[in-house]
Scaffold this motif. Structure first.
Motif, PDB file in Angstrom:
ATOM      1  N   SER A   1       0.813  -1.216   0.000  1.00  0.00           N
ATOM      2  CA  SER A   1       0.000   0.000   0.000  1.00  0.00           C
ATOM      3  C   SER A   1       0.845   1.264   0.000  1.00  0.00           C
ATOM      4  O   SER A   1       0.383   2.303   0.417  1.00  0.00           O
ATOM      5  CB  SER A   1      -0.960  -0.012   1.186  1.00  0.00           C
ATOM      6  OG  SER A   1      -0.274  -0.355   2.360  1.00  0.00           O
ATOM      7  N   GLY A   2       2.071   1.179  -0.476  1.00  0.00           N
ATOM      8  CA  GLY A   2       2.909   2.377  -0.497  1.00  0.00           C
ATOM      9  C   GLY A   2       2.884   3.110  -1.822  1.00  0.00           C
ATOM     10  O   GLY A   2       3.787   3.882  -2.114  1.00  0.00           O
ATOM     11  N   GLY A   3       1.852   2.899  -2.614  1.00  0.00           N
ATOM     12  CA  GLY A   3       1.808   3.513  -3.943  1.00  0.00           C
ATOM     13  C   GLY A   3       2.496   2.594  -4.938  1.00  0.00           C
ATOM     14  O   GLY A   3       3.369   1.804  -4.560  1.00  0.00           O
TER      15      GLY A   3
ATOM     16  N   GLN B   1      14.715   5.879  -6.128  1.00  0.00           N
ATOM     17  CA  GLN B   1      13.923   6.625  -7.116  1.00  0.00           C
ATOM     18  C   GLN B   1      14.626   6.663  -8.469  1.00  0.00           C
ATOM     19  O   GLN B   1      13.997   6.545  -9.514  1.00  0.00           O
ATOM     20  CB  GLN B   1      13.645   8.032  -6.603  1.00  0.00           C
ATOM     21  CG  GLN B   1      12.832   7.995  -5.318  1.00  0.00           C
ATOM     22  CD  GLN B   1      12.690   9.360  -4.675  1.00  0.00           C
ATOM     23  OE1 GLN B   1      12.898  10.384  -5.306  1.00  0.00           O
ATOM     24  NE2 GLN B   1      12.325   9.378  -3.406  1.00  0.00           N
TER      25      GLN B   1
ATOM     26  N   TYR C   1       8.062   3.622  -3.040  1.00  0.00           N
ATOM     27  CA  TYR C   1       9.248   4.314  -2.538  1.00  0.00           C
ATOM     28  C   TYR C   1       9.609   3.820  -1.141  1.00  0.00           C
ATOM     29  O   TYR C   1       8.771   3.837  -0.246  1.00  0.00           O
ATOM     30  CB  TYR C   1       8.968   5.817  -2.440  1.00  0.00           C
ATOM     31  CG  TYR C   1       9.071   6.604  -3.733  1.00  0.00           C
ATOM     32  CD1 TYR C   1       9.386   6.002  -4.934  1.00  0.00           C
ATOM     33  CD2 TYR C   1       8.850   7.976  -3.725  1.00  0.00           C
ATOM     34  CE1 TYR C   1       9.470   6.748  -6.102  1.00  0.00           C
ATOM     35  CE2 TYR C   1       8.934   8.729  -4.885  1.00  0.00           C
ATOM     36  CZ  TYR C   1       9.246   8.109  -6.070  1.00  0.00           C
ATOM     37  OH  TYR C   1       9.328   8.841  -7.224  1.00  0.00           O
ATOM     38  N   PRO C   2      10.852   3.392  -0.927  1.00  0.00           N
ATOM     39  CA  PRO C   2      11.295   3.208   0.439  1.00  0.00           C
ATOM     40  C   PRO C   2      11.565   4.591   1.057  1.00  0.00           C
ATOM     41  O   PRO C   2      11.739   5.548   0.293  1.00  0.00           O
ATOM     42  CB  PRO C   2      12.591   2.417   0.284  1.00  0.00           C
ATOM     43  CG  PRO C   2      13.079   2.721  -1.085  1.00  0.00           C
ATOM     44  CD  PRO C   2      11.876   3.091  -1.904  1.00  0.00           C
ATOM     45  N   PRO C   3      11.639   4.757   2.351  1.00  0.00           N
ATOM     46  CA  PRO C   3      11.549   3.750   3.412  1.00  0.00           C
ATOM     47  C   PRO C   3      10.141   3.185   3.655  1.00  0.00           C
ATOM     48  O   PRO C   3      10.029   2.156   4.310  1.00  0.00           O
ATOM     49  CB  PRO C   3      12.004   4.521   4.656  1.00  0.00           C
ATOM     50  CG  PRO C   3      12.690   5.742   4.153  1.00  0.00           C
ATOM     51  CD  PRO C   3      12.079   6.073   2.855  1.00  0.00           C
ATOM     52  N   LEU C   4       9.099   3.848   3.127  1.00  0.00           N
ATOM     53  CA  LEU C   4       7.745   3.379   3.437  1.00  0.00           C
ATOM     54  C   LEU C   4       7.565   1.907   3.068  1.00  0.00           C
ATOM     55  O   LEU C   4       6.996   1.123   3.832  1.00  0.00           O
ATOM     56  CB  LEU C   4       6.716   4.249   2.701  1.00  0.00           C
ATOM     57  CG  LEU C   4       5.256   3.997   3.049  1.00  0.00           C
ATOM     58  CD1 LEU C   4       4.988   4.283   4.511  1.00  0.00           C
ATOM     59  CD2 LEU C   4       4.336   4.853   2.182  1.00  0.00           C
TER      60      LEU C   4
ATOM     61  N   PRO D   1      17.195   7.056   0.072  1.00  0.00           N
ATOM     62  CA  PRO D   1      15.941   6.754  -0.613  1.00  0.00           C
ATOM     63  C   PRO D   1      15.945   7.259  -2.050  1.00  0.00           C
ATOM     64  O   PRO D   1      15.224   6.740  -2.902  1.00  0.00           O
ATOM     65  CB  PRO D   1      14.885   7.497   0.200  1.00  0.00           C
ATOM     66  CG  PRO D   1      15.531   7.886   1.474  1.00  0.00           C
ATOM     67  CD  PRO D   1      16.989   7.960   1.219  1.00  0.00           C
ATOM     68  N   ILE D   2      16.771   8.282  -2.310  1.00  0.00           N
ATOM     69  CA  ILE D   2      16.812   8.847  -3.663  1.00  0.00           C
ATOM     70  C   ILE D   2      17.367   7.830  -4.654  1.00  0.00           C
ATOM     71  O   ILE D   2      16.975   7.801  -5.812  1.00  0.00           O
ATOM     72  CB  ILE D   2      17.698  10.120  -3.684  1.00  0.00           C
ATOM     73  CG1 ILE D   2      17.299  11.058  -2.550  1.00  0.00           C
ATOM     74  CG2 ILE D   2      17.613  10.818  -5.018  1.00  0.00           C
ATOM     75  CD1 ILE D   2      16.062  11.828  -2.760  1.00  0.00           C
TER      76      ILE D   2
ATOM     77  N   ALA E   1       6.017   1.114   9.291  1.00  0.00           N
ATOM     78  CA  ALA E   1       5.534   2.385   8.759  1.00  0.00           C
ATOM     79  C   ALA E   1       4.124   2.278   8.199  1.00  0.00           C
ATOM     80  O   ALA E   1       3.360   3.225   8.241  1.00  0.00           O
ATOM     81  CB  ALA E   1       6.485   2.892   7.680  1.00  0.00           C
TER      82      ALA E   1
ATOM     83  N   THR F   1      12.598  16.149  -5.166  1.00  0.00           N
ATOM     84  CA  THR F   1      12.975  15.141  -4.177  1.00  0.00           C
ATOM     85  C   THR F   1      14.247  15.532  -3.460  1.00  0.00           C
ATOM     86  O   THR F   1      14.714  14.806  -2.595  1.00  0.00           O
ATOM     87  CB  THR F   1      13.234  13.777  -4.834  1.00  0.00           C
ATOM     88  OG1 THR F   1      14.246  13.962  -5.823  1.00  0.00           O
ATOM     89  CG2 THR F   1      11.997  13.223  -5.446  1.00  0.00           C
TER      90      THR F   1
END
Lengths: 348, 609
Positions: B168-170, B290, B174-177, B286-287, B183, B352
């Motif tokens: 459910s993070g989209g 991406q 994207y981490p960290p989520l 986290p970048i 989280a 970002t």
């Protein structure tokens, strides 16, 4: 709105009715000449295309005018006025292209419907035309790229100017904390391992720069009008994005990396209330990067005031490094934000 | 092995004995080898299509559930509880499950429907038939490609039913989520299943892609030079190249994420304090994720779009009875788009915290994409100019595609401009943009393809009246759903919000949200009509003639009854390009590719190829 719905429903009914008509035609014609059936299809669908194009473009203009008041009001920052102007130029350019191409497309489809007595014009290529519609978009886009980039470079280079009042915006699930750098305009170092109930930002209190840092009590941020501000964004847990729609400002908060954004608010909250005619108007900071189940509740009120009012407000906030004689019992930031987390906790 | 046998057997059977040929195969082709573990590209294409249709209905159903919440926030819809159980207690959608729905909707639509469903169906069906090959370069790998796709669909589908809910993070995970179950609940088992499913999917995409490229390069029939290939085949080949180059990077991104999740590494994690404790993982970024994600993610947009553009090029030319305008410019623009698609990924990351200078490079490359795209649009318009247009349902959908491509493409110019993206990033403006240019365009291309090649797939015709009805309701609904989202975005409403009324300034938009939902529900009903037409016509539709659209390309020379090996006798030889429609002097308004120049002295002109 109602009018819009009525128009939309009417359009739908018209199309349905026309299609039912075609159904009947088709069934009555079954067994007859197939070309004739297709000719009817072509005619009615061609007319449908034309109708759709005219009605669609009309509705588009109508809706744009109608929903103008609900869009963001005037930009409340210096760079925001510039990007809004740029946005309008872009809209004008793409609007022109949009109308020309859509009208040409649907009109040609209507106009050049099939006829057995005619042949299409055999026209496989034309180098000059191809060059024309390569070069013209290139020129137009070059202009857009140059204006866009010069604006972008100005906005992002300002970060290095060094004249902004440093304000830290700290995101965590699911709220914001603000810290002001104080007289030295330098934030004290912080470390996520130092985070504790009475130190939600993990500020290193032994750092002299932290001595005059000031953290806000409640879930709101004050900033002075007409004063450049250098935001420093941090996150405690996952990605967040600090989005100030009215200032046309946005920057992600990344754990482990400080990001920055420089801007200058130009309109106070009180002035904006007059402009919008809404006496309850408030600026807002919202989270704009999915961050968990209560992502949508993560927001903070932003208040833009005159410098004098700002100074007196700041005095009432607490220093990050507590002075010995002050009892910080009621100033627990985490406690203050529990209410905002209710939705999150309930959902978890 | 079996392929080889068939290929050798096929030429021995003559036209007149087509049925004998089928019977001959039936006796050593059981139900399992014919319909399930098939190595025939035509059957595999149907398998992809039907799986994708089911996945599309699933993802569309999800979007309807969350649209209800967006327009009538927290209003109880008792039937929800009976569909989604504990996630819809009292008929109100749970805010965590809302995010799960958004995530799985996006994942399924982008990957399973518009990548697997579109490329898988039409590359498989059309590449061998249009280049004049007996089958794919490797029928076995092709079968594996489908079965990996199917397995990955099953894993994704199963993840909906686990206790903590799916990822459910989209869809961009994207981490960290996505790395931390603390989280968000969906980052537990749900995320693991998402990653497993995607890795299986990528295996499928790679097996398919390698096969498509090999087939186009090696198995073209005599006379089929690259500049005589239909634009569909060009589009599929370029798409396959994009996929082969970019999908592995997503595997890398996913693998590092798996390490971070389960083995304590910190590729994407640093300085995190969550659940009351600081995590040990430091030093990651986290970048980085991406960058890796969008290195696939952006070419993926064109993996979705190019096949749709290829299909519509072919359909628009055929149904306009006119050569596609600027055949070589169309190929050139696809190649340029494909090349540029690899160097624009940073436009997803302007805010970002990526270096702003890097941002400006990406602005430049991103806006360049508008040039080949503009060329394509103008070429389409030039093709319908002075044409002789037959408005079959396929043609209507192809025109719809061009209209969406214009509408959605133009707003891309705004989003690609970093200074303007600051304010619009991650708002509904973005949602409007990509649903129109990528979602709706590609969907319309897919519908156009299904209506146009249905006779080739199933030997039967679809019902035209239902087709027109489907087109009109879908066109109107799609514009009514996605166009008003621009207004919501300009009002500053972020995407992925459980309620669009989180801030008082957005309350005035609730009417637009209701309008969108009403039309979204209508659009769903229209798709049921399509499904009915599709499955009904498959069994009961009128028998298709040999060449129902009087088209030039090779697939219409193969017998309507499917043969393993496509042509009963020799593979036809190709003598001309595929777009000789309405050639001056010619007897008919089309000259199939198999007709040699020596038979058409009346219409030959200098420069023919």
């Amino acid at each position: 709105m109602n009018l819009l719905l009525i128009i939309a429903v009417l359009l739908g009914v018209l199309v349905t009715a026309r299609l039912l008509n075609v159904v009947q035609l088709a069934s009555s014609l079954s067994g007859e000449d197939k070309d004739e059936t297709q000719a009817r299809h072509d005619k009615w669908n061609g007319i449908g295309m034309m109708t759709f194009m005219i009605a669609g473009l009309g509705l588009m203009i109508y809706m744009t005018l109608k929903y103008q008041p609900f869009m963001l009001p005037e930009a409340a920052s210096k760079h925001g006025k510039e990007t809004d102007f740029l946005l309008n130029i872009n809209f004008a350019v793409i609007g022109i292209v949009f109308f020309i191409t859509q009208i040409a497309l649907f009109w040609f489809v209507y106009k050049y419907r099939h006829s057995a007595s005619r042949r299409a014009y055999f026209y496989p290529e034309n180098m000059k035309l191809e060059m024309l519609w390569t070069i013209i978009p290139t020129i137009v886009l070059s202009a857009l790229i140059i204006t866009g980039l010069s604006s972008w470079n100005r906005i992002t280079n300002d970060v290095n100017k060094g004249d902004g009042m440093v304000v830290q915006v700290y995101g965590y699930q699911f709220n914001w904390i603000t810290r002001y750098a104080g007289a030295d305009n330098m934030l004290g170092k912080s470390n996520f391992r130092l985070i504790a109930d009475d130190n939600p930002l993990g500020v290193d209190v032994s750092d002299p720069a932290a001595a005059d840092d000031i953290m806000t009590k409640a879930n709101e941020m004050y900033i002075p009008v007409g004063q450049p501000i250098l935001f420093e964004f941090d996150s405690r847990d996952v990605l967040h994005s600090a989005y100030f729609p009215h200032f046309r400002a946005q920057m992600n908060c990344v754990p482990g990396m400080t990001t920055r954004f420089y801007m200058e608010p130009t309109i106070t909250t009180a002035q904006m209330r007059e402009i919008t005619g809404n006496e309850k108007f408030d600026y807002v900071l919202v989270c704009n990067k999915i961050c968990g189940v209560a992502h949508y509740t993560m927001k903070m009120k932003v208040v833009v005031v005159e410098q004098a009012e700002f100074d007196s407000w700041l005095k009432g906030e607490r220093p990050v490094v507590p002075a010995p004689e002050v009892v910080p019992a009621q100033n627990n930031q985490i406690d203050n934000t529990v209410d905002n987390n209710e939705a999150a906790n309930a959902a978890v | 092995m079996e392929i080889k046998e068939n290929i050798h057997a096929a030429p021995a059977v003559s036209h007149d004995h087509g049925h004998g040929h089928d019977d001959h195969h039936d006796h050593h082709q059981s139900f399992w080898t014919k319909y399930v573990f098939s190595t025939d590209h035509k059957m595999i294409s149907k398998q992809f299509l039907i799986t994708a249709i089911f996945m599309a209905f699933l993802a569309m159903g999800m979007s309807m559930i969350f649209r209800l919440q967006l327009s009538w926030p927290n209003h109880p819809f008792p039937f929800l509880e009976s569909i989604i159980g504990k996630w819809g207690k009292g008929g109100v959608l749970d805010s965590g499950f809302y995010l799960a729905l958004v995530t799985i909707h996006g994942t399924i639509m982008v990957f399973f429907v518009l990548t697997g469903g579109l490329s898988g169906t039409f590359s498989n069906l059309l590449i061998p038939l249009q280049v004049g090959a007996r089958d794919m370069a490797s029928g076995f790998l092709n079968m594996l490609s489908f079965w990996f796709f199917f397995a990955s669909s099953i894993v994704m589908f199963a993840s909906i039913f686990i206790e903590a809910g799916p990822a459910s993070g989209g869809w961009t995970i994207y981490p960290p989520l996505s790395a931390l179950p603390q989280a968000i609940p969906g980052s537990g088992l749900g995320m693991t299943m998402w990653l497993v499913s995607m890795v299986l999917f990528i295996v499928s995409a790679l097996l398919g892609g390698i096969n498509y490229i090999a087939t186009v390069i090696n198995l073209r029939t005599k006379g089929m030079s690259m500049t005589r290939l239909p634009l569909t085949v060009w589009a599929f080949m370029i798409t396959a190249i994009l996929g082969v180059l970019s999908f592995p990077v997503l595997v890398a991104a996913a693998l590092l994420l798996v390490f971070d999740r389960s083995m304590g590494t910190s590729f994407y994690l640093s300085d995190i304090f969550i659940g009351g404790v600081p995590l040990d993982q430091v030093g990651g970024s986290p970048i980085l994720f991406q960058h890796l994600f969008w290195f696939l993610g952006h070419p993926e947009v064109y993996i979705v779009l190019l096949p749709a553009l290829g299909l519509s090029s072919e359909i628009i030319s055929t149904m306009s009875r006119k050569p596609i305008f600027g055949y070589k410019a169309m190929i050139g623009s696809m190649l340029v788009i494909a090349f540029l698609s690899f160097i624009v990924w940073g436009h997803h990351m302007f805010v970002t915290g990526m270096n702003p200078f890097l941002g400006s490079v990406f602005v430049f490359t991103t806006l360049l994409v508008a040039i080949p795209s503009a060329v394509k649009v103008f070429n389409y318009i030039a093709t319908v100019w002075k044409a002789n247009i037959i408005l079959s349902p396929a043609m209507m959908f192809a025109i719809g595609l061009v209209s969406f491509f214009i509408t959605g493409g133009l707003t891309g110019i705004i989003l690609g401009d970093s200074a303007l993206d600051i304010n619009l990033h991650d708002t509904y403006f973005v949602v409007a943009h990509f649903h129109i240019v990528m979602g709706s365009s590609a969907f319309f291309g897919m519908f156009a393809g299904v209506y146009h090649w249905f006779p080739r797939m199933f030997g039967r015709m679809m019902n035209k009246t239902l087709g027109y009805f489907h087109f009109w309701t879908t066109l109107i609904c799609v514009y009514a759903v996605f166009f008003p989202m621009h207004f919501i975005g300009l009002a500053g409403v972020p995407r992925r919000y459980y309620t669009n009324t989180a801030y008082e300034g957005w309350d005035g938009l609730i009417n637009i949200n209701e309008l969108i939902t009403v039309f979204a529900l209508l659009a769903g009903v229209a798709q049921l009509i399509f499904a009915f037409n599709f499955f009904y016509s498959m069994f009961k539709g009128p028998k298709a003639p040999q060449n129902p659209w009087r088209s030039n390309t090779l697939e219409w020379t193969a017998p309507v009854e499917h043969l393993h090996g496509n042509w009963p006798g020799e593979i036809p030889e190709v003598h001309r390009w595929p777009y000789d429609y309405s050639k001056p002097g010619a007897k008919e308004d089309f000259i199939p590719q198999t007709v040699p120049a020596s038979e058409t002295p009346e219409s030959n002109r200098p420069g023919d190829h």
